[in-house]
Design a protein around this motif. Sequence first.
Motif, short mmCIF file in Angstrom:
data_model
loop_
_atom_site.label_atom_id
_atom_site.label_comp_id
_atom_site.label_asym_id
_atom_site.label_seq_id
_atom_site.Cartn_x
_atom_site.Cartn_y
_atom_site.Cartn_z
N UNK A 124 -10.30 33.88 53.23
CA UNK A 124 -8.93 34.16 53.00
C UNK A 124 -8.64 35.77 53.43
N UNK A 125 -9.61 36.49 53.99
CA UNK A 125 -9.32 37.73 54.45
C UNK A 125 -9.37 37.97 55.85
N UNK A 126 -8.23 38.55 56.51
CA UNK A 126 -8.15 38.65 57.96
C UNK A 126 -9.20 39.46 58.50
N UNK A 127 -9.76 38.84 59.65
CA UNK A 127 -11.10 39.34 60.20
C UNK A 127 -10.42 40.48 61.38
N UNK A 128 -9.24 40.53 61.98
CA UNK A 128 -8.77 41.52 63.12
C UNK A 128 -8.95 42.84 62.39
N UNK A 129 -8.42 43.15 61.40
CA UNK A 129 -8.66 44.60 60.81
C UNK A 129 -9.91 45.09 60.72
N UNK A 130 -10.78 44.09 60.21
CA UNK A 130 -12.15 44.63 59.96
C UNK A 130 -12.98 44.58 61.40
N UNK A 131 -12.75 44.07 62.32
CA UNK A 131 -13.18 44.03 63.78
C UNK A 131 -12.77 45.31 64.32
N UNK A 132 -11.60 45.63 64.19
CA UNK A 132 -11.07 46.94 64.63
C UNK A 132 -11.45 48.17 64.17
N UNK A 133 -11.69 48.17 62.74
CA UNK A 133 -12.50 49.51 62.13
C UNK A 133 -13.62 49.40 62.44
N UNK A 134 -14.54 48.48 62.66
CA UNK A 134 -16.06 48.43 63.15
C UNK A 134 -16.08 49.03 64.70
N UNK A 135 -15.21 48.24 65.40
CA UNK A 135 -15.22 49.00 66.78
C UNK A 135 -15.01 50.60 66.76
N UNK A 136 -13.92 51.21 65.82
CA UNK A 136 -13.84 52.51 66.01
C UNK A 136 -15.01 53.06 65.52
N UNK A 137 -15.58 52.55 64.31
CA UNK A 137 -17.08 53.19 63.89
C UNK A 137 -17.94 53.19 64.69
N UNK A 138 -18.23 52.13 65.64
CA UNK A 138 -19.26 52.12 66.71
C UNK A 138 -19.06 53.22 67.67
N UNK A 139 -17.89 53.42 68.20
CA UNK A 139 -17.59 54.45 69.15
C UNK A 139 -17.68 55.85 68.76
N UNK A 140 -17.57 56.15 67.33
CA UNK A 140 -17.72 57.25 66.73
C UNK A 140 -19.05 57.62 66.77
N UNK A 141 -20.11 56.61 66.30
CA UNK A 141 -21.34 57.00 66.42
C UNK A 141 -21.97 57.42 67.94
N UNK A 142 -21.21 56.53 68.87
CA UNK A 142 -21.58 56.96 70.30
C UNK A 142 -21.12 58.32 70.77
N UNK A 143 -20.04 58.48 70.30
CA UNK A 143 -19.73 60.18 70.65
C UNK A 143 -20.42 61.18 69.93
N UNK A 144 -20.89 60.79 68.86
CA UNK A 144 -21.85 61.68 67.91
C UNK A 144 -22.94 62.21 69.04
N UNK A 145 -23.58 61.13 69.92
CA UNK A 145 -24.49 61.51 70.69
C UNK A 145 -24.49 62.24 71.63
#
Length: 441
Positions: A124-145
Motif C-alpha cells: 500500500x506504500x507508493x514505491x516511486x518516492x522511495x526509489x527516487x530518494x534511494x537514487x539521490x542517496x546513491x549519488x550522494x555517496x558517489x560524490x563523496x568519493x
Amino acid sequence: MSDEDDGKLGLPGAVSIGLGGMIGGGVFSVLGLVATIAGSAAWAAFTAASLVSMCAGYSYLKLNELSDSKGGSVTMFESFVGNSTIAGMVGWTLIVGYVGAIAVYAFAFGSFAEALLGLQTVFGVPIRPFISVLAVAGFVGLNVLGANATGTSEEILVALKLIILLVISGWGLYYGYTVDKLAFGFSRMTSVSFVTAIAISFVSFQGWQLVMYDQEQIKNAATNVPRAVYISIVGAIIVDSMIAILVTSLVPTETIAQHPEIAVARAVEPFIGQVGFVAVAIAALFSTGSAINGTLFSAANFAQGMLSDGLLPEEVGDTQASGASTRMVVILGVAAAALTAYGSLNGITSFGSLAFMVVFGTMSYLAFRHRDEGDITGVVPAIGALGTIVFFPLLLWHLYTDEPGVFSAVVLLSVAVIAVELVYFKRDSIEDGFETVEEQV
C-alpha cells in the motif's frame, strides 16, 4: 600531463557534466509536460529554450573572461553589481534551483524504475518516492568519493544513454516517415501556449552552467570550458528535438498527459514493442542518474565557493576543504530527496524553471550592460535577457490559470526562500535594530 592535472576532468568529462543534466532534464524529465502543452511543436519549444540558454551561456563566458572569479563563485556577480547582498541572493536562488533540478531528475528516475518493475505500491506504500530518494542517496555517496569518480561515471552514463537514444530515435523517425506520421507542429508556434511551453522547458537547459562551477576541476579550463558549454548545448538541442518529434508524432497527446514522465518509453512501442520500452526505460535510468550525479557534483562545488566567500553559514560545510565538503553534498542531497518525495513533477519543474530564468536573465543583462568592456556582441545577451523577461510572467500566468494548486505552492516556496535570504543577509541590520529597541526600552 602535469601533476596538478592528475584526477581532473578532461573535455569529455566536462561535456558529460553539462550534457548529462540537459538530456536528463529534457528528454526524460519535462518532455511530457512540454508536449502536453505544445503538442507536435514541442521540439521547437525545446530548441527556442536552448537558444535563449545559449545566449546566457555566451554571456556567462564573456563575464567570466572579464572577472577573476573563475565562474565558480557569486563573486562574479558581486564584482559587476557591487552589492554582496544581491550577489548572495542570486547564489542562494541558484542553489535552490539546483536542488529543484535534482529533485526533478530523481522523480523521473523513480518513475521509470517503477515502470520497469511494473509495481506502483508495496504493502500500500507508493514505491516511486522511495526509489527516487534511494537514487539521490546513491549519488550522494558517489560524490563523496571525489571529482575523478564522478567524472568517470558521467562519461560512462552519458555515452550509454546517447548510443541508446540516437539509435532508437533514428529508427523511430524512419518508422514515422514510412507510415507518414511525422508531425512538426508549425501551425502551433504562434500560440501563447507554445511560448509557455518554452518557459516550462527552461529547467532542462541549466546543465551547461554546471560546467562553469567546475573550472578548478577541469584540465586546461580556459579552452575546455567554453568548448564544453557550447558542445553540450548543441548536443542537447539535437537529441531533445529528435526525441520530441518522435514522441509527439507517435503518441497521442491524451496518453502523454496521463503519463508525462514515461512518454518517451511509450513512443517506441509501436515499432519496437515491449523490448523498446525496456531499452528506453533503461536509458532513462542512465540519463536521469547522470543528471542527478552531475548536478549534485557541480552544485556542491558552487556552494563551496559561496561558503568560502562568506555567503553561506559556516555550519553547512568546511571552508578549508579543497573541493565540496561531505557535509555540503549531504545537505544538498537531503533537501533534494525531501522535495522529490513530497513534490509534484509540475510543481518542481516550474519552480526550477523560474529560478533559472531569473539567473539567466541577470547574467544576460550584466553582459549587455558591460558589452563595451570586452569582446561582447550586444545582440546575444539582449536576446537572452528579453527571452527570460517574456517567459517568466507567462509561466506564472499558466500556473495561475491552469494549475492553481501548483501556483500557490511555487509562490509560497519562493516567498519562503526570499524571506530566508533576506533574514540571513540582513542579519546584522536586524540585530542592530533589536539592540536599539532594547536600549530604548
